[in-house]
Structure formats: structure tokens, C-alpha cells
Write an enzyme that holds these catalytic residues in place. Structure first.
Site, PDB file in Angstrom:
ATOM      1  N   LYS A  73       5.631  -2.561   7.871  1.00  0.00           N
ATOM      2  CA  LYS A  73       6.679  -1.831   7.157  1.00  0.00           C
ATOM      3  C   LYS A  73       7.894  -2.736   7.015  1.00  0.00           C
ATOM      4  CE  LYS A  73       8.778   2.722   6.782  1.00  0.00           C
ATOM      5  NZ  LYS A  73       8.008   3.159   5.627  1.00  0.00           N
ATOM      6  N   ILE A  93       0.814  -1.220   0.000  1.00  0.00           N
ATOM      7  CA  ILE A  93       0.000   0.000   0.000  1.00  0.00           C
ATOM      8  C   ILE A  93       0.844   1.265   0.000  1.00  0.00           C
ATOM      9  CG2 ILE A  93      -2.017  -1.069   1.069  1.00  0.00           C
ATOM     10  CD1 ILE A  93      -1.088   0.043   3.759  1.00  0.00           C
ATOM     11  N   ASP A 100      12.464  12.988   9.516  1.00  0.00           N
ATOM     12  CA  ASP A 100      11.836  12.903   8.202  1.00  0.00           C
ATOM     13  C   ASP A 100      10.374  13.350   8.298  1.00  0.00           C
ATOM     14  OD1 ASP A 100      11.749  12.461   5.469  1.00  0.00           O
ATOM     15  OD2 ASP A 100      11.283  10.327   5.646  1.00  0.00           O
ATOM     16  N   VAL A 114       5.499  -0.696   2.515  1.00  0.00           N
ATOM     17  CA  VAL A 114       4.431  -0.926   3.486  1.00  0.00           C
ATOM     18  C   VAL A 114       3.380  -1.845   2.878  1.00  0.00           C
ATOM     19  CG1 VAL A 114       2.708   0.140   4.982  1.00  0.00           C
ATOM     20  CG2 VAL A 114       4.821   1.376   4.460  1.00  0.00           C
ATOM     21  N   GLY A 144       8.682   4.019  -0.121  1.00  0.00           N
ATOM     22  CA  GLY A 144       9.492   5.236  -0.104  1.00  0.00           C
ATOM     23  C   GLY A 144      10.940   4.868   0.094  1.00  0.00           C
ATOM     24  N   GLY A 145      11.737   5.873   0.370  1.00  0.00           N
ATOM     25  CA  GLY A 145      13.169   5.640   0.528  1.00  0.00           C
ATOM     26  C   GLY A 145      13.496   4.784   1.733  1.00  0.00           C
ATOM     27  N   MET A 146      12.585   4.747   2.725  1.00  0.00           N
ATOM     28  CA  MET A 146      12.874   4.025   3.962  1.00  0.00           C
ATOM     29  C   MET A 146      12.163   2.683   4.054  1.00  0.00           C
ATOM     30  SD  MET A 146      15.020   5.938   5.468  1.00  0.00           S
ATOM     31  CE  MET A 146      15.562   7.652   5.493  1.00  0.00           C
ATOM     32  N   GLY A 147      11.583   2.205   2.975  1.00  0.00           N
ATOM     33  CA  GLY A 147      10.991   0.876   3.022  1.00  0.00           C
ATOM     34  C   GLY A 147       9.680   0.790   2.283  1.00  0.00           C
TER      35      GLY A 147
END
Length: 552
Positions: free
Chosen positions: A47, A24, A140, A32, A27-30
Site C-alpha cells: 500500500k 490492484i 473507515d 495498492v 482509494g482515498g487513502m492510497g
């Protein structure tokens, strides 16, 4: 944001108690996924953190410690962490699933009223302050990380991930992609300097600025590194869309120096709540209709009575829509080599020698019209609307009028006039300002005079033209320099500054010459023009070097 991608087998194997649905978000951090905890039937969001966490033992241990801290955070405005699993090479964070959308979708869709925007900021600051007290920085904060529950309560998501992955620094790929969102990045984070809660204050102030105005504090063109450069070296654009008490609080949150900024989220919240009450009225939180959990001092400030509203009541609840800025997508960690952004940022170069050269050239150009003495010629001070009478000449005779080497009129004397009288054409009468050279030829005799109108020098084309040229070139030069300061212009601006400077130098010569009633001659005009061009180019170079390049 993509949706519908099925989870990998390793994710499914790592969470046997969960039914895992489609992707769903990412992004740069993972990445979801949506999911359901089977024994409890509770909807969750899962996540999947970047593989770099699994590959780096030290980073993996740090995030496990961070996850424990996050799991202990129990605050109404923080997305709760239900579980953290390291298994089958995966690092998975199980959190509450929120179905109310994000602040980003609300602000770019229906829009948010000033009351709603301030309430969102207070809710975010409340959650941030609780996390800071537990030793967790967010690093962030952005509209997409501020989520709503189905009941409309706001919660901050993705605490601590950026801090662990990047150790607080801003990381970029070799291609210039930035890990994170450069539009909300604090200067100290971009430079890799020590971080404090003031970094999250800066990001929250940036979000609030955008919600109140519909735009970001800095221009977004030129790529991610150029955006970071502006945050590091420039001052944000003034917030003119809201009254001063509220704008002043937001702009303090955007100070480049962390020491000049609010040092923690709660002091920012107190001032913001008080300014909102002053500008929007003491009932502003009720009108926002957004559940907000406030500390006692913030709650007291939010209902501070106001002697008079700062804006008309009918304008208080007009929604503001944020502009969807087309920023580059964040860098994905997997398979990328990341470098600290601080090493790629262009530092301002010394500009003092160019600035000094510009000052010297400008001073010489300004002084030249005053220092140069006029020629010692007999003066004819006449009303040019009437025939110009020259006592020393008799008809037949010829009069030639020149200014700056350009002929303006050539006429013969009125027949049978004694002394000789010359009727100037209408155009010549309006052109001559302070002084012109009148050459009278009668027989074999040739005499030069300084022809000076009795009218005020500014009531002439030479006077008005000099003033208009001066104002025109100054205005365009100021606009060009402003673009250089903002890194919106490059080498072409340096080229454009030369003709503008030349025109400015000519105007600096012409206007004083007219007012002092000196004879305008071409050589000093050329010298002043060259000096003006040199001053303009040196000023443009100094401005560009001080601001740094426009981007890579």
C-alpha cells in the site's frame, strides 16, 4: 477499481527486496500494488500511502508510530502488517495479500445469507476489539475494507490510516468530495467530535444493516455532504427485513448518540451472537461455514438455545444481495486542499416561530366552523327522496336550493299541489348533506328556509366529499413533510404545501358544517382555506429548517 498500472520508479527503489507488480486497487487513502518478497517467495500487497504523509513531518512520525502498533497486532481477523518503509519520498505498508475478494464483491454478486452476514460482522468485531485494545481505531470500516482469504476467513484491512491522515475528523475538498466513505460514517466523526470504539461500532452496524437488507440505513442521493447530513441529523430507516431481536441489536449499533450505542465492539458482538442464535437457530454459525475466532462470552451467546425459531427454517439461508449504490468516488489526497466537513455541514435553523404560527392558524381554522352561528331561518326537515312540501306556499311556486353559494336545483311546484310540493332532481337529493338554503318564490312572496335532510349527514356527497378531501390532503401533506424531514425535497415542496393546505382548510370547514347541520357559506370556507394554507406552509418551513437543506 482500476488495475494494471505499473508502480513508479521511487516505489521500486524503496523496496529492493520485493518484486512489485501492477496496481490492484486505489482509494482515498492510497494505492495498492501486488508484490512478492523475493527471499521468502511470499505474495504480498503493498500500500502506497498518500504523499501528504511524506510532506508533513508530524504526520509522518505519527504514522510510523501507528505502523509499529499495527505490526504488533496478531489477530486472525486483522490483515497482518509485514513491513513499513519510508524511503525515496515514499511511505509504503507491506501487508498480507488476500485473494478471496471483499465483502462488497460477495454481497453485490452472489449475495450473502443472514447467517453469513452475522458471521462476517462477528469476525469484523473480533478484529476491531483487538485493535481497540491496542489503542488503534479504524474509522473507515466498510465492505471494501473487509477481505476474505482464499480459505474464506475474513480479515479487516486499512487500520489506522484514516485516523492518522485526518486526525479522526472527516475531511472534504473545496468541491465537496469526501475523504473516506460517507455512507458508513458515524455522526461524531462527521462533526469532528472526540472518537471512541463506538465510531467503529456504528460503521460495522451500518455494514451489517446493508448485508441483511440489501440497502443502506439512509438515502444515498444528493451528494456526499447530504449523506453526511442525514447521518448527523436523521434517524435511520427501520430494519424490517429481519425479525425484531436481530433488528433491535443492529439499530442500537446505529444510535446517533455514542452513549446510547454499544460502547465497544465486544458488547455489540455478544448481543449480536445471542440475537442470531434466537432468530437463526443455535447452529447458525455452522451453516454460515465461515471460520470465526470468538471470545468465550461471544461464543457462548452464539449457541444460546432458542425455544422456537423466529422465522421459518426454509427462509434462513436465502442470500440477500446488496444494491450497488452509486456514491461519489472518495477524494484523493494528492494535490488537494482538505477542510473539516463539520465546518460545511448545515446546522438546523430555529423553527419554533414557524411551528407556533402553524399551530395558531390550524387551531383558528378548526374552531371557526364551530364558533360561527348559523342564520336564523325557518327549518324544513324533509326526506329528500320524496317531494319537499312547503306548508306556507301554494302552487304555482318555484324552489331554488343552494349550498355554499352554488345552485343545486331549481324546480317548480307539482301542479295543483296544496300546499306546494317540489320534486328535487336525483343529483340534488344526494348532494345535500347537513343543510342547504331553500328559497321559495310564490307570487310576490320570497321566503328562505334551512333545508335539512332527515338522512344522516354523511350519506351525502357533501359529507363523504368533505371526509375524502380531508383524508386526501392529510395523506399528501404527511408524505411531503416526510420528504422534507429526509432532505429529499426542496423549495418546490413549500410551494406544493399551499394548495394542499388550502384544500385541508376547506375540508375542515365543510365536514363540521355538514355534521352540525350549519348552512355552508363561501366566506368562512375561503377563510378556513387560507388558514389551512398558512398552517401547511409554516409547518413545511419549520420542518425544512429543522432538517436542514437537502444538500449543496
Amino acid at each position: 477499481m482500476s488495475a494494471g498500472t505499473a508502480p513508479s520508479p521511487t516505489v521500486v527503489a524503496a523496496l529492493p527486496q520485493y518484486e512489485i507488480g501492477a496496481q490492484i486497487g486505489h482509494g482515498g487513502m492510497g494505492v495498492v500494488y501486488e508484490g512478492v518478497h523475493r527471499p521468502l517467495g511470499r505474495p504480498v500487497a503493498i500500500k502506497r500511502l498518500p504523499h501528504v504523509l511524506a510532506e508533513d513531518v508530524r504526520m509522518s512520525a505519527r504514522f510510523e508510530h501507528e505502523a509499529r502498533l499495527l505490526a504488533r497486532l496478531d489477530h486472525p481477523h486483522i490483515v497482518p502488517v509485514y513491513d513499513y518503509v519510508q524511503s525515496h519520498g515514499e511511505h509504503l505498508l507491506v501487508i498480507e495479500k488476500l485473494d478471496g475478494g471483499t465483502v462488497w464483491s460477495a454481497s453485490t454478486g452472489r449475495g450473502l445469507t443472514p447467517s453469513e452476514s452475522c458471521a462476517i460482522a462477528l469476525a469484523a468485531l473480533s478484529g476491531l476489539h483487538a485493535a481497540h485494545g491496542a489503542g488503534v481505531l479504524h474509522l473507515d470500516v466498510k465492505p471494501k475494507n473487509l477481505l476474505f482469504t482464499a480459505q474464506g476467513a475474513l480479515k479487516v484491512a486499512d487500520f489506522g490510516i484514516s485516523q492518522v491522515v485526518s486526525e479522526g475528523a472527516t475531511l472534504v475538498t473545496h468541491g465537496g468530495q469526501v475523504l473516506g466513505t460517507p455512507a458508513y460514517l458515524s455522526p461524531e466523526q462527521a462533526l469532528g467530535n472526540p472518537l471512541s470504539p463506538a465510531a467503529d461500532v456504528y460503521a460495522t452496524a451500518t455494514v451489517l444493516y446493508e448485508l441483511l437488507s440489501g440497502r443502506l440505513p439512509f438515502e444515498s442521493g444528493g451528494g456526499a455532504l447530504a449523506v453526511i447530513q442525514r447521518h448527523v441529523h436523521q434517524r435511520p430507516r427501520p430494519l424490517t427485513e429481519v425479525p425484531d431481536p436481530l433488528a433491535r441489536v443492529v439499530m442500537r449499533g446505529l444510535e446517533r448518540d455514542p452513549q446510547a450505542r454499544y460502547r465497544n465492539a465486544e458488547t455489540f458482538a455478544v448481543d449480536l451472537a445471542g440475537a442470531a442464535a434466537e432468530v437463526l437457530g443455535p447452529d447458525w454459525l455452522l451453516r454460515a461455514a465461515l471460520p470465526v475466532h470468538l471470545a468465550p462470552q461471544v461464543a457462548a451467546a452464539s449457541t444460546r438455545p432458542s425455544g422456537r425459531p423466529s422465522v421459518p427454517r426454509e427462509t434462513l439461508d436465502i442470500p440477500v444481495r446488496a444494491t450497488a449504490v452509486d456514491l461519489p468516488p472518495p477524494a484523493r489526497l494528492d494535490g488537494r486542499t482538505l477542510l473539516p466537513a463539520a465546518g460545511l455541514l448545515d446546522r438546523p435553523k430555529p423553527a419554533r416561530w414557524f411551528a407556533l404560527a402553524a399551530v395558531v392558524a390550524a387551531l383558528v381554522a378548526v374552531a371557526l366552523p364551530f364558533a360561527r352561528p348559523g342564520r336564523d331561518l325557518p327549518v324544513l326537515e324533509r326526506d329528500l327522496s320524496r317531494p319537499v312540501v312547503v306548508e306556507d306556499a301554494v302552487a304555482p311556486a318555484r324552489l331554488t336550493v343552494t349550498a355554499g353559494g352554488f345552485p343545486l336545483a331549481e324546480v317548480t311546484a307539482v301542479p295543483q299541489s296544496a300546499p306546494a310540493a317540489f320534486e328535487l332532481p336525483g343529483a340534488a337529493r344526494w348532494i345535500v348533506g347537513g343543510a342547504a338554503v331553500a328559497t321559495v318564490e310564490a307570487g310576490d312572496r320570497r321566503t328562505e328556509y334551512s333545508l335539512r335532510p332527515t338522512e344522516h349527514p354523511m350519506i351525502s356527497v357533501m359529507g363523504v366529499g368533505g371526509a375524502v378531501l380531508l383524508l386526501f390532503t392529510l395523506a399528501y401533506l404527511e408524505s411531503l413533510l416526510r420528504s422534507l424531514r429526509r432532505r429529499q425535497a426542496g423549495a418546490a415542496a413549500l410551494v406544493a404545501s399551499a394548495p394542499l393546505g388550502f384544500g385541508l382548510g376547506v375540508a375542515v370547514w365543510l365536514l363540521p358544517s355538514v355534521l352540525l347541520r350549519h348552512e355552508p357559506t363561501p366566506l368562512p370556507a375561503l377563510v378556513c382555506g387560507v388558514l389551512g394554507a398558512a398552517a401547511a406552509v409554516c409547518t413545511a418551513v419549520a420542518t425544512r429548517r429543522a432538517a436542514g437543506p437537502a444538500g449543496r
